[in-house]
Write an enzyme that holds these catalytic residues in place. Structure first.
Site, PDB file in Angstrom:
ATOM      1  N   THR A  77       2.589   5.162   1.951  1.00 47.61           N
ATOM      2  CA  THR A  77       1.276   5.159   2.588  1.00 47.61           C
ATOM      3  C   THR A  77       1.400   5.262   4.098  1.00 47.61           C
ATOM      4  OG1 THR A  77       0.591   3.676   0.800  1.00 47.61           O
ATOM      5  CG2 THR A  77      -0.930   3.953   2.635  1.00 47.61           C
ATOM      6  N   ALA A  78       2.213   4.407   4.709  1.00 45.41           N
ATOM      7  CA  ALA A  78       2.359   4.409   6.163  1.00 45.41           C
ATOM      8  C   ALA A  78       3.253   5.542   6.648  1.00 45.41           C
ATOM      9  CB  ALA A  78       2.909   3.065   6.631  1.00 45.41           C
ATOM     10  N   HIS A  98      -0.515  -7.285  -2.665  1.00 47.11           N
ATOM     11  CA  HIS A  98      -0.782  -7.033  -1.256  1.00 47.11           C
ATOM     12  C   HIS A  98       0.342  -7.616  -0.402  1.00 47.11           C
ATOM     13  CE1 HIS A  98      -5.365  -7.015  -2.364  1.00 47.11           C
ATOM     14  NE2 HIS A  98      -4.729  -5.934  -2.786  1.00 47.11           N
ATOM     15  N   PHE A 123      -5.519   0.468  -7.159  1.00 44.89           N
ATOM     16  CA  PHE A 123      -6.826   0.625  -7.796  1.00 44.89           C
ATOM     17  C   PHE A 123      -7.852   1.272  -6.873  1.00 44.89           C
ATOM     18  CE2 PHE A 123      -5.185  -1.958 -11.179  1.00 44.89           C
ATOM     19  CZ  PHE A 123      -5.932  -1.573 -12.284  1.00 44.89           C
TER      20      PHE A 123
END
Length: 616
Positions: free
Chosen positions: A24-25, A546, A104
């Site tokens: 993602t990053a 998370h 999700f």
């Protein structure tokens, strides 16, 4: 285009930047740096490119990827003594786009208070107002339809807060119904009706979050198909190696300074090669694997490294420490006849029909996310906890809340806008087996009745876990230990949040009216006192995936691994850009915060390089 067959001769010439992890990053940073055609960037990703895989792209098929080696690292914790000795599963995305390819797709925004606490802990430039522009930069937010607004009551929606044209497509679906409406009404009756757009950083109450779903195609919008779109992949100055791991960072230790000079990569066929970086190595492998790579490279605790035969380059025992995660308690309730539940998908004929509908036209639940949420301050079985009672509660535990980070969280939770909890309305049953093989076991539709689930999330944990190498070899999985409720205050707070669920499901509540009278519960325990609520936690708590904080942005003497410019202490030309740098766990789902931090990091890297060039 990304390929594990990229010729190695592309790697002989030094790159300006090497990004370790195409998640993602990492893809955000690579995208933004290569906007300058004179900058040459290499991305090394252990997984494959799954950007055309229907299991990744179809929102309703999320559970299909969990536990499968081609998509999911599927880490497992040691047995947690506070959770009936159950090990906890931790899915992590093993593909371009990382965990944005298997989450999700919930798009929530953190509270202002917790981000301001980042800055207050010694990180100049990391307050909420400084980060806010980047929450807009990463996304293009599509306005909800009038039908959606009518169902879920988006009266607080402020389009002005969503002005952005970023790659990630964010939308409100069309599949909301009576369950979502009852959710909003129940919280309103309990004094938790949202009046402020959650994107302002100040919302408390029930609201409808959007999702990272492209409304035109009804497919997942994630880093792997947006920040690394086909157009970006054509950039001559961007090379992406997939199915290739970084076994260690290379350092020059011949001078007074330790300087990162490149990485050693290993292909899936076992071929090793060293690749040079003339400017920087940027670690973006995530909160589990970024500290793993640091330790394999000789950055970490001296005792740990020597135990595994790794030569010490930079001693910093904080590497892999300060790990945080949101604990989530899953309670399922049998619905009344005629009430919609996702459990109908246990019937293969229903699933086949819905997949067929989606493939034909994009219609139906396979292209939607209908999870609704709520932020709540400290609550219990009686409702909202009064300010005086909150202060008294935390004062009674102040000896357990001694670190600067814990004090900051305590102050936040005592404030009127401190969101102690996030509640989620999940459309199916959920489970917490004693020894799960993967996250798929948590989502298995094993019970014959139809359920919906209320999930209680501890937004701001006081406990701290860790992750460390178990071997000097990159192929050995690191040991992730969340140490849930190691700090007893977490269990005390979370139990009160579980007690509050009884108010939500009460027969007279708008939400309670959806449930079958005397219907089944999973678990069967009723949280009508604090001890029963704690037993529910021990039996039904899992992770909400998370992970953050394992290479925290903090002063070095306070447990920091990177400074406010994300530079690794003790090294030159080495940065970290992923959730491991979060000094404190933000409220809610962290996807948006990862994107925003990565966008800001890209600007920081550009600024620092420009300053260095000017200084020469």
């Amino acid at each position: 285009m990304a390929s594990s067959e990229t010729p190695f001769d592309q790697l002989d010439k030094p790159f300006d930047y090497i990004v370790v992890g195409g998640g993602t990053a990492g893809l955000v940073v690579a995208n933004r740096l290569t906007e300058d055609s004179h900058v040459r960037v290499l991305v090394v990703e252990a997984g494959a490119d799954r950007s055309s895989d229907p299991f990744v792209l179809t929102p309703g098929l999320v559970p299909a990827v969990y536990g499968k080696d081609e998509y999911d690292w599927n880490f497992k914790s040691p047995p947690q003594s506070t959770l009936n000795n159950r090990p906890i599963i931790q899915p992590r995305g093993k593909m371009l786009g990382g965990s944005s390819g298997l989450n999700f797709m919930m798009l929530l925004y953190p509270g202002k208070g917790i981000i301001d606490a980042w800055a207050a802990l010694g990180n100049s430039g990391w307050d909420y107002d400084s980060l806010a522009p980047y929450f807009r930069k990463f996304a293009t937010v599509h306005a909800p339809s009038q039908a959606t607004q009518d169902i879920v009551g988006l009266t607080y929606h402020n389009e002005g807060l969503a002005a952005g044209d970023g790659p990630i497509q964010v939308s409100f679906g069309e599949g909301y119904g009576p369950n979502n409406k009852a959710w909003m009404s129940a919280f309103a009756e309990l004094g938790l009706e949202v009046s402020t757009d959650p994107r302002s950083g100040n919302a408390i109450g029930a609201f409808q979050n959007p999702a990272s779903i492209d409304p035109k195609t009804k497919t997942r919008s994630y880093a792997g198909n947006t920040y690394y779109s086909p157009e970006v992949a054509k950039r001559a100055n961007l090379v992406v190696l997939t199915e290739t791991v970084v076994s260690k960072i290379l350092f020059d230790t011949t001078s007074a300074d330790v300087i990162a000079t490149g990485v050693q990569v290993v292909t899936k066929d076992g071929v090793k090669k060293q690749v040079s970086a003339s400017h920087e190595v940027i670690l973006a492998a995530g909160a589990i694997q970024t500290p793993q790579i640091l330790e394999l490279s000789g950055v970490g605790s001296k005792d740990l490294l020597e135990k595994h035969g790794v030569s010490v380059v930079i001693e910093n025992p904080s590497v892999g420490e300060n790990m945080q995660d949101h604990a989530i308690v899953v309670q399922s309730f049998e619905v009344a006849d005629g009430v919609t539940s996702g459990d109908v998908l246990r019937d293969p004929n229903v699933l086949e029909a819905l997949v067929g509908m989606y493939q034909a036209s994009g219609d139906g639940p396979m292209g939607q996310s209908t999870i609704s949420v709520a932020y709540a301050p400290l609550v219990d079985g009686s409702g909202l906890v009064a300010p005086e009672a909150k202060a008294e509660f935390f004062k009674s535990h102040e000896t357990s809340l001694s670190s600067p980070g814990q004090k900051a969280v305590r102050s936040l939770l005592e404030s009127p806008n401190g969101t102690a909890f996030q509640y989620l309305l999940f459309p199916t049953q959920s489970h917490s087996p004693a020894n799960p093989a993967s996250m798929a076991d948590y989502l298995a539709l094993t019970e014959p009745e139809n359920f919906i689930t209320i999930m209680t999330v501890l937004n701001h944990p006081f406990s701290r876990g860790s992750v460390h190498i178990t071997s000097g070899e990159v192929g050995a999985a690191p040991l992730w230990d969340p140490k849930f409720h190691q700090n007893e205050v977490d269990l005390e707070v979370l139990a009160r949040g579980v007690q509050f669920v009884e108010r939500i499901v009460a027969p007279t509540s708008p939400f309670g009216k959806l449930l079958k009278t005397d219907g089944r519960r999973l678990p069967e325990i009723v949280a009508d006192d604090l001890e029963k609520a704690k037993e529910i936690i021990r039996e039904r708590q899992i992770s909400v995936y998370h992970l953050s904080g394992s290479c925290s942005m903090l002063p070095r003497d306070q447990g920091g691994v990177v400074d406010e410019r994300l530079r690794v202490y003790g090294a030159k030309n080495l940065r970290i850009v992923d959730a491991s740098v979060f000094p404190l766990e933000p409220s809610g789902n962290i996807q948006s915060t990862v994107y925003a931090v990565a966008e800001k990091a890209a600007d920081i890297i550009k600024e620092d390089h420009a300053a260095a060039v000017k200084a020469v």
